[in-house]
Enzyme design. Structure first.
Site, PDB file in Angstrom:
ATOM      1  N   GLU A 134       0.822  -1.207   0.000  1.00  0.00           N
ATOM      2  CA  GLU A 134       0.000   0.000   0.000  1.00  0.00           C
ATOM      3  C   GLU A 134       0.860   1.263   0.000  1.00  0.00           C
ATOM      4  O   GLU A 134       0.485   2.277  -0.578  1.00  0.00           O
ATOM      5  CB  GLU A 134      -0.921   0.015   1.228  1.00  0.00           C
ATOM      6  CG  GLU A 134      -2.054  -0.991   1.180  1.00  0.00           C
ATOM      7  CD  GLU A 134      -3.093  -0.627   0.135  1.00  0.00           C
ATOM      8  OE1 GLU A 134      -4.151  -0.084   0.504  1.00  0.00           O
ATOM      9  OE2 GLU A 134      -2.838  -0.871  -1.060  1.00  0.00           O
ATOM     10  N   THR A 187      -6.424   7.419  -5.350  1.00  0.00           N
ATOM     11  CA  THR A 187      -6.493   7.593  -3.901  1.00  0.00           C
ATOM     12  C   THR A 187      -5.681   8.788  -3.430  1.00  0.00           C
ATOM     13  O   THR A 187      -6.137   9.589  -2.605  1.00  0.00           O
ATOM     14  CB  THR A 187      -6.001   6.320  -3.179  1.00  0.00           C
ATOM     15  OG1 THR A 187      -6.823   5.227  -3.565  1.00  0.00           O
ATOM     16  CG2 THR A 187      -6.064   6.492  -1.677  1.00  0.00           C
TER      17      THR A 187
END
Length: 317
Positions: A134, A187
């Protein structure tokens, strides 16, 4: 001693981060869609990513740039191992969808390699390695997608450092509807527009909703879950990036959903329902709103995945 394997294929589920009010601290796992990752031993030491399908030409095969590769590199670094590993990543969901695509690849990779090597690491350790994927995907090793994808069910992240993740086992059935409009939202871009200063009253309201949602899940209280799924801080800002968000959410609630909101950073919109019949009806009305404006979309109807990743195939040494 656990068996070691020559070949392991794993399914890792998609996830819905935040679950309305729980920005960066809550998430849930879906039964589908998800990614499939293959890990096999090779004679040559080190990690290779030999194949990416579904988003080929978009996702890098460089180990240092691919979330699966970064996660496995962190795992092998922890073990001090230079074993030869070949990875295949089969994307079964769209990128930038708000469904935890990068997290699913990271989770699938570390679960597959850990099994390949005879389970040397705990699930908590695997979470740390998957979170490194991530970091390369969006700059922050946040856990609200990787934790539900790895552990299954609903999760609450009390702390990232030190890592403290709690599973929330809801005693009542819950079904998720997710509609993905065919647009991409990054994101990192949606995080940049968030405010850094929050009025105290809004913060207090949000804390109350998070506590109510956790309590509602643990008690199996549908009404408490429903009235707690209110986001007064993040959703009002991010929703302006999603076409017809207000109309889609209102349609979901009118069709019987307990609550609805942005899945992760969007553009997907999710809803929770008591049963599959309601979740299916909710999906139809959500899709209808997008058909009204001519925006292509996909819908997923799924029970909450309480198991996390699944081993699809394996070949012993």
């Amino acid at each position: 001693m656990p068996n070691q394997y020559q070949y392991v294929k794993v399914f890792a589920p998609a996830s819905v981060a935040n679950v309305s009010c729980g920005f960066d601290v809550m998430g849930l796992a879906l039964d589908h869609p998800g990614d499939e990752v293959v890990a096999r031993r090779t004679e040559e030491p080190g990690i290779q990513i030999t194949r990416v399908t579904g988003e080929n030409g978009v996702l890098p095969t460089s180990v240092s740039e691919n979330t699966a590769g970064v996660a496995v590199r962190a795992l092998l670094g922890h073990l001090g191992s230079d074993v030869g590993i070949e990875l295949e990543v089969h994307k079964k969901m769209p990128l930038g969808s708000g469904l935890g695509s990068s997290a699913a690849s990271s989770v699938g990779a570390v679960v597959a390699v850990n099994r390949l090597l005879g389970l040397p690491c705990t699930s908590d350790e695997l979470l740390t390695f998957a979170a490194e994927g991530e970091r390369v995907a969006c700059g922050t090793p946040h856990l609200d997608n990787v934790a539900p994808s790895l552990f299954g069910g609903f999760v609450f992240i009390r702390s990232r450092e030190p890592q403290d993740v709690i599973g929330l086992d809801c005693s009542k059935p819950l079904f998720a509807t997710v509609v993905h409009p065919q647009i991409e939202i990054r994101t990192e871009d949606t995080r940049k527009i968030l405010r850094r200063n929050i009025p105290l009253q809004k913060a207090v309201t949000q804390w109350g909703n998070i506590g109510g949602l956790v309590a509602g899940l643990l008690k199996g209280d549908y009404e408490l879950i429903s009235r707690s799924m209110q986001d007064v801080i993040i959703e009002p800002i991010r929703s302006v990036l999603i076409p017809s968000f207000a109309e889609v959410k209102e349609a979901a609630l009118d069709a019987g959903a307990l609550g609805s909101g942005i899945s992760g950073s969007g553009p997907s919109i999710f809803a929770l329902s008591r049963d599959n019949e309601t979740a299916t009806a909710v999906g139809k009305v959500m899709q209808h709103e997008y058909e009204e404006i001519g925006l292509d979309n996909e819908v997923y109807i799924s029970p909450i995945n309480k198991e996390g990743p699944r081993i699809l195939e394996e070949v012993q040494l």
